[in-house]
Design an enzyme around this catalytic site. Structure first.
Site, PDB file in Angstrom:
ATOM      1  N   ASP A 115       0.847  -1.192   0.000  1.00  0.00           N
ATOM      2  CA  ASP A 115       0.000   0.000   0.000  1.00  0.00           C
ATOM      3  C   ASP A 115       0.884   1.244   0.000  1.00  0.00           C
ATOM      4  O   ASP A 115       1.626   1.492   0.948  1.00  0.00           O
ATOM      5  CB  ASP A 115      -0.888   0.012   1.253  1.00  0.00           C
ATOM      6  CG  ASP A 115      -1.821   1.212   1.263  1.00  0.00           C
ATOM      7  OD1 ASP A 115      -2.859   1.164   0.573  1.00  0.00           O
ATOM      8  OD2 ASP A 115      -1.499   2.219   1.934  1.00  0.00           O
ATOM      9  N   TYR A 121       2.979   9.627  -0.086  1.00  0.00           N
ATOM     10  CA  TYR A 121       4.002   8.993   0.761  1.00  0.00           C
ATOM     11  C   TYR A 121       5.408   9.244   0.202  1.00  0.00           C
ATOM     12  O   TYR A 121       6.395   8.950   0.856  1.00  0.00           O
ATOM     13  CB  TYR A 121       3.780   7.475   0.892  1.00  0.00           C
ATOM     14  CG  TYR A 121       2.447   7.065   1.485  1.00  0.00           C
ATOM     15  CD1 TYR A 121       1.600   7.996   2.073  1.00  0.00           C
ATOM     16  CD2 TYR A 121       2.034   5.741   1.462  1.00  0.00           C
ATOM     17  CE1 TYR A 121       0.363   7.620   2.614  1.00  0.00           C
ATOM     18  CE2 TYR A 121       0.815   5.351   2.008  1.00  0.00           C
ATOM     19  CZ  TYR A 121      -0.021   6.310   2.566  1.00  0.00           C
ATOM     20  OH  TYR A 121      -1.233   5.930   3.097  1.00  0.00           O
ATOM     21  N   LYS A 150      -2.558   5.872  -4.567  1.00  0.00           N
ATOM     22  CA  LYS A 150      -3.712   6.754  -4.312  1.00  0.00           C
ATOM     23  C   LYS A 150      -3.491   8.118  -4.944  1.00  0.00           C
ATOM     24  O   LYS A 150      -2.378   8.654  -4.909  1.00  0.00           O
ATOM     25  CB  LYS A 150      -3.916   6.928  -2.802  1.00  0.00           C
ATOM     26  CG  LYS A 150      -3.824   5.637  -1.997  1.00  0.00           C
ATOM     27  CD  LYS A 150      -4.176   5.809  -0.540  1.00  0.00           C
ATOM     28  CE  LYS A 150      -3.848   4.557   0.263  1.00  0.00           C
ATOM     29  NZ  LYS A 150      -2.467   4.485   0.741  1.00  0.00           N
ATOM     30  N   HIS A 186      -7.467   9.212  -2.359  1.00  0.00           N
ATOM     31  CA  HIS A 186      -6.876   9.160  -1.019  1.00  0.00           C
ATOM     32  C   HIS A 186      -7.806   9.762   0.049  1.00  0.00           C
ATOM     33  O   HIS A 186      -8.035   9.165   1.093  1.00  0.00           O
ATOM     34  CB  HIS A 186      -5.529   9.880  -1.024  1.00  0.00           C
ATOM     35  CG  HIS A 186      -4.615   9.488   0.092  1.00  0.00           C
ATOM     36  ND1 HIS A 186      -3.250   9.492  -0.017  1.00  0.00           N
ATOM     37  CD2 HIS A 186      -4.875   9.083   1.362  1.00  0.00           C
ATOM     38  CE1 HIS A 186      -2.717   9.106   1.131  1.00  0.00           C
ATOM     39  NE2 HIS A 186      -3.687   8.856   1.985  1.00  0.00           N
TER      40      HIS A 186
HETATM   41  N1  NDP Z   1      -5.592   5.994   3.412  1.00  0.00           N
HETATM   42  C1  NDP Z   1      -5.159   6.727   4.411  1.00  0.00           C
HETATM   43  O1  NDP Z   1      -5.597   7.862   4.626  1.00  0.00           O
HETATM   44  C2  NDP Z   1      -4.113   6.182   5.325  1.00  0.00           C
HETATM   45  C3  NDP Z   1      -3.441   5.025   4.984  1.00  0.00           C
HETATM   46  N2  NDP Z   1      -2.464   4.499   5.798  1.00  0.00           N
HETATM   47  C4  NDP Z   1      -1.831   3.232   5.387  1.00  0.00           C
HETATM   48  O2  NDP Z   1      -1.962   2.280   6.460  1.00  0.00           O
HETATM   49  C5  NDP Z   1      -0.677   1.740   6.764  1.00  0.00           C
HETATM   50  C6  NDP Z   1      -0.601   1.294   8.208  1.00  0.00           C
HETATM   51  O3  NDP Z   1      -0.942   2.337   9.089  1.00  0.00           O
HETATM   52  P1  NDP Z   1       0.054   3.009  10.134  1.00  0.00           P
HETATM   53  O4  NDP Z   1      -0.426   4.399  10.336  1.00  0.00           O
HETATM   54  O5  NDP Z   1       1.445   2.816   9.718  1.00  0.00           O
HETATM   55  O6  NDP Z   1      -0.256   2.275  11.500  1.00  0.00           O
HETATM   56  P2  NDP Z   1      -0.216   0.765  12.029  1.00  0.00           P
HETATM   57  O7  NDP Z   1      -1.464   0.591  12.809  1.00  0.00           O
HETATM   58  O8  NDP Z   1       0.135  -0.197  10.960  1.00  0.00           O
HETATM   59  O9  NDP Z   1       0.953   0.852  13.099  1.00  0.00           O
HETATM   60  C7  NDP Z   1       2.297   0.933  12.739  1.00  0.00           C
HETATM   61  C8  NDP Z   1       3.095   0.996  14.030  1.00  0.00           C
HETATM   62  O10 NDP Z   1       2.910  -0.209  14.787  1.00  0.00           O
HETATM   63  C9  NDP Z   1       4.161  -0.823  15.058  1.00  0.00           C
HETATM   64  N3  NDP Z   1       3.938  -2.266  14.961  1.00  0.00           N
HETATM   65  C10 NDP Z   1       3.867  -3.028  13.838  1.00  0.00           C
HETATM   66  N4  NDP Z   1       3.605  -4.302  14.136  1.00  0.00           N
HETATM   67  C11 NDP Z   1       3.488  -4.379  15.490  1.00  0.00           C
HETATM   68  C12 NDP Z   1       3.214  -5.418  16.394  1.00  0.00           C
HETATM   69  N5  NDP Z   1       3.003  -6.664  15.973  1.00  0.00           N
HETATM   70  N6  NDP Z   1       3.186  -5.133  17.726  1.00  0.00           N
HETATM   71  C13 NDP Z   1       3.382  -3.878  18.144  1.00  0.00           C
HETATM   72  N7  NDP Z   1       3.650  -2.837  17.345  1.00  0.00           N
HETATM   73  C14 NDP Z   1       3.690  -3.074  16.020  1.00  0.00           C
HETATM   74  C15 NDP Z   1       5.102  -0.271  14.017  1.00  0.00           C
HETATM   75  O11 NDP Z   1       6.414  -0.247  14.533  1.00  0.00           O
HETATM   76  P3  NDP Z   1       7.739  -0.722  13.720  1.00  0.00           P
HETATM   77  O12 NDP Z   1       7.641  -0.188  12.329  1.00  0.00           O
HETATM   78  O13 NDP Z   1       8.838  -0.069  14.520  1.00  0.00           O
HETATM   79  O14 NDP Z   1       7.788  -2.203  13.801  1.00  0.00           O
HETATM   80  C16 NDP Z   1       4.570   1.137  13.795  1.00  0.00           C
HETATM   81  O15 NDP Z   1       5.055   1.997  14.811  1.00  0.00           O
HETATM   82  C17 NDP Z   1       0.276   2.889   6.406  1.00  0.00           C
HETATM   83  O16 NDP Z   1       1.599   2.455   6.289  1.00  0.00           O
HETATM   84  C18 NDP Z   1      -0.338   3.361   5.103  1.00  0.00           C
HETATM   85  O17 NDP Z   1       0.058   2.487   4.048  1.00  0.00           O
HETATM   86  C19 NDP Z   1      -2.177   5.099   7.005  1.00  0.00           C
HETATM   87  C20 NDP Z   1      -2.808   6.262   7.388  1.00  0.00           C
HETATM   88  C21 NDP Z   1      -3.830   6.896   6.587  1.00  0.00           C
HETATM   89  O1  LIG Z   2      -0.864   8.241   5.665  1.00  0.00           O
HETATM   90  C1  LIG Z   2      -1.860   8.584   5.026  1.00  0.00           C
HETATM   91  O2  LIG Z   2      -2.318   7.885   4.104  1.00  0.00           O
HETATM   92  C2  LIG Z   2      -2.554   9.843   5.305  1.00  0.00           C
HETATM   93  O3  LIG Z   2      -3.546  10.079   4.708  1.00  0.00           O
HETATM   94  C3  LIG Z   2      -2.078  10.850   6.303  1.00  0.00           C
HETATM   95  O4  LIG Z   2      -3.162  11.646   6.738  1.00  0.00           O
HETATM   96  C4  LIG Z   2      -1.350  10.332   7.491  1.00  0.00           C
HETATM   97  O5  LIG Z   2      -2.196   9.497   8.188  1.00  0.00           O
HETATM   98  C5  LIG Z   2      -0.805  11.453   8.302  1.00  0.00           C
HETATM   99  O6  LIG Z   2       0.119  12.074   7.881  1.00  0.00           O
HETATM  100  C6  LIG Z   2      -1.419  11.760   9.604  1.00  0.00           C
HETATM  101  O7  LIG Z   2      -0.799  12.810  10.227  1.00  0.00           O
END
Ligand code: NDP
Ligand SMILES: O=C(O)C(=O)[C@@H](O)[C@H](O)C(=O)CO
Length: 279
Positions: free
Chosen positions: A46, A51, A76, A109
């Site tokens: 994703d 990003y 996106k 997005h």
């Molecule tokens: N469409 C949108 O608007 C959005 C889309 N996204 C997408 O969603 C994806 C995932 O969301 P994200 O915001 O990164 O949050 P997540 O809920 O995936 O959390 C990520 C965090 O959790 C930690 N982590 C991972 N696995 C574990 C585990 N098994 N136990 C404990 N901690 C863990 C990671 O640490 P570490 O890396 O140090 O292991 C990192 O700090 C993003 O990468 C992006 O692709 C995100 C936000 C908005």
């Molecule tokens: O990560 C994404 O896909 C987003 O849409 C952002 O909004 C992201 O979650 C962020 O930057 C939040 O502060």
């Protein structure tokens, strides 16, 4: 290697129920982390224009040696590229940066309601699908009202809605709407990121009962609800842990107990799609 069950979209394409979130993985370290995820068995990546890591995603894919058709890529269109022609151009840029000739899932997005251009953006995505440049099309951060408007004005319902979804923000009402309209739900921040719902006692006690980690319980909760989750981890051991969730099942009571952790103010950063603008 773990085999990941698939979910079928209403267009017939299948996506693995666990994918890999790539934000904010960038640079050489980002390529290494994404490559490591592919080595661990992830087959859905994703990314997004915003990003600024589509180049890294493409590099990791090529470095993995996996055939292109074995890996599904989501990207996106950002708010600044909303509009019909702008969206066509935006995907051309994404394909160039990724180094691929199509994406597997293309999403709007954010709806960016103040611009009110998401319907034209959606029309362009329908065209991109018919040209084969995006195999499946969907949206992200859309409410039931915005989804209804898309289908009313274009006749085409998104196959996927990627939304904020974790134990502190379980979105039961939106999930019911999705189910009614054959929209697959994808969870962003499925582990609740900085809110760390996996540290909540309800989750840790369930983890103890099943002999798994709290993170695995949260991801399994998504699976039980029929959702695709895209956890991000830069840590190879956690990448594997997050895939290894298909050897146990949560009882209905446990699923309900986790869903009950939802809070009215459970959003991670106040990203209400009706007000949040992200260009
Ligand atoms: N469409 C949108 O608007 C959005 C889309 N996204 C997408 O969603 C994806 C995932 O969301 P994200 O915001 O990164 O949050 P997540 O809920 O995936 O959390 C990520 C965090 O959790 C930690 N982590 C991972 N696995 C574990 C585990 N098994 N136990 C404990 N901690 C863990 C990671 O640490 P570490 O890396 O140090 O292991 C990192 O700090 C993003 O990468 C992006 O692709 C995100 C936000 C908005
Ligand atoms: O990560 C994404 O896909 C987003 O849409 C952002 O909004 C992201 O979650 C962020 O930057 C939040 O502060």
């Amino acid at each position: 290697m773990t085999s990941i069950p698939a979910i079928r979209l209403d267009d017939g394409h299948e996506f693995p129920q666990i994918g890999f979130g790539t934000y904010p993985l960038k640079g050489e370290e980002g390529v290494t982390a994404i490559r490591s995820a592919l080595d661990a068995g992830y087959r859905l990546l994703d990314t997004a224009v915003n990003y600024d890591n589509e180049v890294e995603v493409g590099e990791a894919l090529r470095a993995s040696g996996l055939p292109r058709e074995d890996v599904q890529i989501t990207t996106k269109v950002p708010g600044r590229d909303h509009g019909y022609d702008e969206t066509l151009r935006s995907l051309t840029g994404s394909l160039e940066r990724l180094g691929v000739d199509h994406v597997d899932l293309y999403l709007i997005h954010w709806p960016n309601p103040s611009r009110d251009r998401f319907v034209d953006t959606w029309r362009a995505m329908i065209e991109l699908r018919s040209r084969g440049l995006a195999r499946s099309i969907g949206v992200s951060n859309f409410t039931a009202d915005y989804l209804t408007r898309l289908v009313d004005e274009t006749g085409v319902m998104p196959a996927v809605n990627q939304v904020e979804l974790h134990p502190y923000f379980p979105q039961a009402e939106l999930l019911a709407f999705h189910e009614e309209h054959d929209i697959v739900t994808e969870a962003w921040s499925p582990l609740g990121k900085a809110a760390k719902p996996h540290e909540n006692e309800v989750v840790t006690s369930i983890a103890e009962k099943y002999g798994v980690t709290p993170g695995q319980v949260v991801l399994r909760w998504h699976v039980e609800r029929g959702v695709i989750a895209i956890p991000k981890s830069a840590t190879p051991s956690r990448q594997k842990e997050n895939l290894d969730i298909f050897g146990f099942e949560l009882s209905e009571d446990d699923v309900d107990a986790i869903t009950a952790l939802g809070r009215p103010d459970g959003r991670l950063f106040g990203g209400d799609p009706t007000t949040h603008e992200e260009m």
